[in-house]
Write a protein that holds these residues in place. Structure first.
Motif, PDB file in Angstrom:
ATOM      1  N   GLY A   1      71.249  10.174  72.019  1.00  0.00           N
ATOM      2  CA  GLY A   1      72.057   9.785  72.836  1.00  0.00           C
ATOM      3  C   GLY A   1      72.314  10.746  74.185  1.00  0.00           C
ATOM      4  N   ARG A   2      71.303  11.790  74.497  1.00  0.00           N
ATOM      5  CA  ARG A   2      71.828  12.958  74.552  1.00  0.00           C
ATOM      6  C   ARG A   2      70.638  12.960  76.517  1.00  0.00           C
ATOM      7  N   GLY A   3      70.227  11.645  76.572  1.00  0.00           N
ATOM      8  CA  GLY A   3      69.967  12.033  77.955  1.00  0.00           C
ATOM      9  C   GLY A   3      67.771  12.593  77.438  1.00  0.00           C
ATOM     10  N   PRO A   4      67.589  12.953  78.747  1.00  0.00           N
ATOM     11  CA  PRO A   4      65.858  12.996  78.997  1.00  0.00           C
ATOM     12  C   PRO A   4      65.945  13.827  77.312  1.00  0.00           C
ATOM     13  N   ALA A   5      65.057  14.136  76.561  1.00  0.00           N
ATOM     14  CA  ALA A   5      64.618  15.221  75.216  1.00  0.00           C
ATOM     15  C   ALA A   5      63.850  15.914  76.074  1.00  0.00           C
ATOM     16  N   ARG A   6      64.030  17.056  75.285  1.00  0.00           N
ATOM     17  CA  ARG A   6      63.133  17.785  75.264  1.00  0.00           C
ATOM     18  C   ARG A   6      61.556  17.551  74.045  1.00  0.00           C
ATOM     19  N   SER A   7      60.878  18.454  74.837  1.00  0.00           N
ATOM     20  CA  SER A   7      59.354  18.490  73.998  1.00  0.00           C
ATOM     21  C   SER A   7      59.256  17.962  72.326  1.00  0.00           C
ATOM     22  N   SER A   8      60.135  19.514  72.247  1.00  0.00           N
ATOM     23  CA  SER A   8      60.823  19.918  70.829  1.00  0.00           C
ATOM     24  C   SER A   8      61.651  18.638  69.878  1.00  0.00           C
ATOM     25  N   GLU A   9      62.010  18.212  70.774  1.00  0.00           N
ATOM     26  CA  GLU A   9      62.930  16.387  70.039  1.00  0.00           C
ATOM     27  C   GLU A   9      62.608  15.858  70.302  1.00  0.00           C
ATOM     28  N   ILE A  10      61.146  15.488  70.556  1.00  0.00           N
ATOM     29  CA  ILE A  10      60.313  14.429  70.585  1.00  0.00           C
ATOM     30  C   ILE A  10      58.887  14.170  69.647  1.00  0.00           C
ATOM     31  N   GLN A  11      58.465  14.991  68.876  1.00  0.00           N
ATOM     32  CA  GLN A  11      57.608  15.646  68.374  1.00  0.00           C
ATOM     33  C   GLN A  11      57.319  15.023  67.148  1.00  0.00           C
ATOM     34  N   THR A  12      58.080  14.435  66.993  1.00  0.00           N
ATOM     35  CA  THR A  12      58.465  13.824  65.265  1.00  0.00           C
ATOM     36  C   THR A  12      59.131  12.503  65.509  1.00  0.00           C
ATOM     37  N   ALA A  13      59.429  11.990  66.631  1.00  0.00           N
ATOM     38  CA  ALA A  13      59.776  10.909  66.835  1.00  0.00           C
ATOM     39  C   ALA A  13      59.414   9.601  66.242  1.00  0.00           C
ATOM     40  N   ILE A  14      58.037   9.889  67.248  1.00  0.00           N
ATOM     41  CA  ILE A  14      56.976   9.007  66.637  1.00  0.00           C
ATOM     42  C   ILE A  14      55.528   9.420  65.409  1.00  0.00           C
TER      43      ILE A  14
ATOM     44  N   GLU B   1      63.423   5.445  79.849  1.00  0.00           N
ATOM     45  CA  GLU B   1      64.805   4.974  79.557  1.00  0.00           C
ATOM     46  C   GLU B   1      65.355   4.138  78.536  1.00  0.00           C
ATOM     47  N   GLY B   2      66.272   4.254  77.574  1.00  0.00           N
ATOM     48  CA  GLY B   2      67.438   3.037  77.532  1.00  0.00           C
ATOM     49  C   GLY B   2      66.765   2.232  76.343  1.00  0.00           C
ATOM     50  N   ARG B   3      66.609   1.059  75.883  1.00  0.00           N
ATOM     51  CA  ARG B   3      65.618   0.984  75.174  1.00  0.00           C
ATOM     52  C   ARG B   3      64.279   0.440  75.817  1.00  0.00           C
ATOM     53  N   ALA B   4      63.863   0.247  76.649  1.00  0.00           N
ATOM     54  CA  ALA B   4      61.890   0.733  77.360  1.00  0.00           C
ATOM     55  C   ALA B   4      62.089   1.666  76.418  1.00  0.00           C
ATOM     56  N   ARG B   5      62.405   2.985  76.139  1.00  0.00           N
ATOM     57  CA  ARG B   5      62.053   4.206  76.272  1.00  0.00           C
ATOM     58  C   ARG B   5      61.712   4.330  74.390  1.00  0.00           C
ATOM     59  N   THR B   6      62.874   3.150  73.715  1.00  0.00           N
ATOM     60  CA  THR B   6      62.500   3.130  72.416  1.00  0.00           C
ATOM     61  C   THR B   6      62.052   1.895  71.853  1.00  0.00           C
ATOM     62  N   ARG B   7      61.091   0.805  73.177  1.00  0.00           N
ATOM     63  CA  ARG B   7      59.806   0.435  72.459  1.00  0.00           C
ATOM     64  C   ARG B   7      58.717   0.702  72.782  1.00  0.00           C
ATOM     65  N   ALA B   8      58.756   1.480  73.814  1.00  0.00           N
ATOM     66  CA  ALA B   8      57.395   2.739  73.977  1.00  0.00           C
ATOM     67  C   ALA B   8      57.320   3.276  72.569  1.00  0.00           C
ATOM     68  N   PHE B   9      58.551   3.993  72.354  1.00  0.00           N
ATOM     69  CA  PHE B   9      57.748   4.836  70.918  1.00  0.00           C
ATOM     70  C   PHE B   9      58.077   3.741  69.498  1.00  0.00           C
ATOM     71  N   SER B  10      58.244   3.399  69.707  1.00  0.00           N
ATOM     72  CA  SER B  10      58.137   1.895  68.226  1.00  0.00           C
ATOM     73  C   SER B  10      56.293   1.313  68.986  1.00  0.00           C
ATOM     74  N   LEU B  11      56.174   1.156  70.096  1.00  0.00           N
ATOM     75  CA  LEU B  11      54.259   1.240  69.767  1.00  0.00           C
ATOM     76  C   LEU B  11      53.614   2.206  69.526  1.00  0.00           C
ATOM     77  N   LEU B  12      54.167   3.298  70.580  1.00  0.00           N
ATOM     78  CA  LEU B  12      53.214   4.031  69.984  1.00  0.00           C
ATOM     79  C   LEU B  12      53.070   4.458  68.239  1.00  0.00           C
TER      80      LEU B  12
END
Length: 530
Positions: free
Chosen positions: A511-524, A132-143
């Motif tokens: 900023g809408r909380g936990p994301a659905r699968s379709s929302e994060i498919q392109t984040a990385i 969650e939060g910044r930890a999520r951002t760092r995780a997806f940055s590493l991905l």
């Protein structure tokens, strides 16, 4: 709060490592397959069309099923789909390493694309629930960095494996990495679902997949049997029919797979042009250049992989540069400037001697990689920032589909155009008895100079190289035209700042909380080769 959700990020590192390992193998499947194509052809035989399917079968099934995989992950469980996908990927990779024929290998590659879509959609969605939060951002940055490493060094790793063992080792490595990922996730990753998931849009998924499949098949078969052949005409007409059916299905569905009404937003249309441009100025080169370096320049797989680092290594740094520059310049201006630089690099590369393997090709490839890296680093965030926040999930889904499916289509089109240009050049030479110009042109487009020579007895090697050089030079003009037109469209539609983009959350989920699968498919980078 559950025990799983209260764990520290450090305790979840094995989960992140598992998803990163799964992500690492996807670029190897794409670029490694391209590097291995000449070796596979030499071992298993097969014509140019069958060899084209080594890459296109994977990209076609991957691109057409990614959206559906996201919906299935939300409904049946993200961890479950990730594990199913990674197990299937490992098994299919093992089967590919012992494939007895080119036909079997192509079929297995298509299955591998479905498995990759399931693993990526389930794994990234599960990762979004773990952090969650910044930890999520760092995780997806590493991905995202993992994808970049796989992209930059995948061809080199493939070359080393081929040189040390043979082409089968590339696919066997997928099995090994998949098993390691599975061991790390089996007990540590928690299951999650979307309680509001409504299931898969079956009609939309079927018509979309049929459309892509028929179009790709027609374009790949056309250079061999002719554009007017009944099979090609039927395939292309069928693709057009499926496109109309898909639009009708999606416009009448209460919960469509792709909400086409988003195309009413001009800035959203501009975002869809970005992956189209990068397909034709960058992604297609990841397949064309290994064939050129190995078949025309006569390099080994390791040397070809080393050369390709010049093209892909800038992707490790340029997205970070773009994210910094966007504070002062609009994303559309940066993207347009980057694509213009890539177009100059294409012009430069198109005029380099195909037999060259030194600075003459390294510098233009560096310029293309640097230029493409600017829009590449911005378009994922733009995909969610140019529409209202409540529609960000669907926006990323459409962008994901445009990006991945577009790459498969671009590869098919560019291969067909290069074969047609080579045929036109060879046809200008006075024909001799026993020549098969159509087959020779296809061989030449695949970089198979020896195969082309065998079909054109009496033609010197220098004449064949010159024919390839002219065909590639003309192809570069086509790629430049697409890139420049795309840059102009992007400047018009995205050249001004959008205040809404500045309000978007830095992780791309608004900023809408936990994301659905379709929302994060392109984040990385949903195509798996970022």
């Amino acid at each position: 709060m559950s025990a799983a959700s209260s764990e520290t990020p450090t305790g979840k590192m094995p989960i992140l490592l598992a998803v990163c390992l799964a992500a690492l193998v996807l670029p190897l499947s794409f670029s490694g397959g391209a590097v291995a194509t000449p070796a596979i052809g030499g071992d298993l035989g097969g014509g140019p069309t069958a060899l084209n399917w080594i890459t296109n079968a994977f990209m076609l099934t991957f691109g057409s099923s990614l959206m559906a995989a996201g919906a299935l992950a939300d409904q049946f469980g993200r961890k479950r789909l990730f594990m199913i996908g990674i197990i299937a990927f490992a098994i299919l990779s093992l089967a590919l390493s012992v494939a007895p024929s080119i036909l079997v290998l192509d079929i297995l590659r298509a299955g591998q694309g479905f498995a990759a879509a399931a693993a990526l959609a389930g794994g990234t969605a599960a990762l979004a629930q773990e952090f969650e939060g910044r930890a999520r951002t760092r995780a997806f940055s590493l991905l995202g960095t993992t994808f970049g490493v796989g992209l930059a060094f995948g061809p080199l790793l493939a070359g080393v494996l081929i040189a040390a063992f043979d082409w089968r080792a590339i696919f066997l490595s997928g099995t090994i990495i998949g098993l390691l990922s599975l061991l790390l996730t089996a007990r540590r990753m928690r299951e999650s679902r979307d309680p509001d998931a409504t299931g898969l849009d079956h009609a939309g998924a079927l018509t979309f997949t049929a459309m892509l499949g028929l179009f790709t098949y027609g374009v790949i078969e056309a250079p061999e049997i002719g554009w007017s052949h009944p099979v090609v005409v039927a395939a292309l007409l069928g693709a057009a029919t499926m496109l109309v059916a898909f639009v009708l299905v999606e416009t009448r569905s209460e919960r469509p797979m792709l909400d086409l009404s988003l195309f009413r937003y001009p800035r959203f249309v501009g975002v869809q042009v970005l992956p189209v441009a990068t397909c034709y100025c960058y992604v297609v080169l990841l397949v064309l250049l290994p064939l050129r370096f190995i078949g025309v320049a006569g390099l080994g797989e390791v040397d070809a992989g080393l050369l390709l680092v010049a093209l892909s290594a800038p992707m490790l740094a340029m997205p970070l540069v773009a994210s910094s520059l966007v504070r002062w310049l609009p994303a559309g201006v940066l993207s347009g400037a980057g694509l213009s630089a890539a177009a100059i690099g294409l012009f430069w590369l198109g005029r380099a001697d195909p037999a060259s393997s030194g600075i003459d090709v390294i510098l233009p490839m560096l310029l293309i990689g640097i230029g493409t890296g600017l829009p590449w680093g911005l378009m994922d965030g733009l995909s969610v920032s140019v529409v209202p926040k409540e529609r960000a999930g669907m926006a990323t889904g459409i962008f994901s589909t445009t990006r991945v499916a577009g790459e498969g289509v671009a590869l098919a089109i560019v291969n067909a155009v290069l074969a047609a240009l080579a045929k036109a050049r060879l046809a200008a030479v006075p024909p001799r008895h026993g020549w098969d110009v159509s087959q020779a042109a296809q061989r030449l487009a695949m970089g198979d100079v020896r195969g082309a020579s065998a079909l054109l007895p009496g033609l010197t090697e220098s004449e064949i190289h010159e024919s390839y050089a002219v065909a590639f030079r003309h192809l570069s003009i086509v790629l430049i035209a697409i890139t420049v037109v795309s840059a102009l469209v992007i400047l018009v539609l995205l050249g001004r700042r959008d205040p809404q983009a500045e309000d978007a959350d830095e992780n791309g989920f608004s900023g809408r909380g936990p994301a659905r699968s379709s929302e994060i498919q392109t984040a990385i980078g949903s195509d798996g080769i970022v």
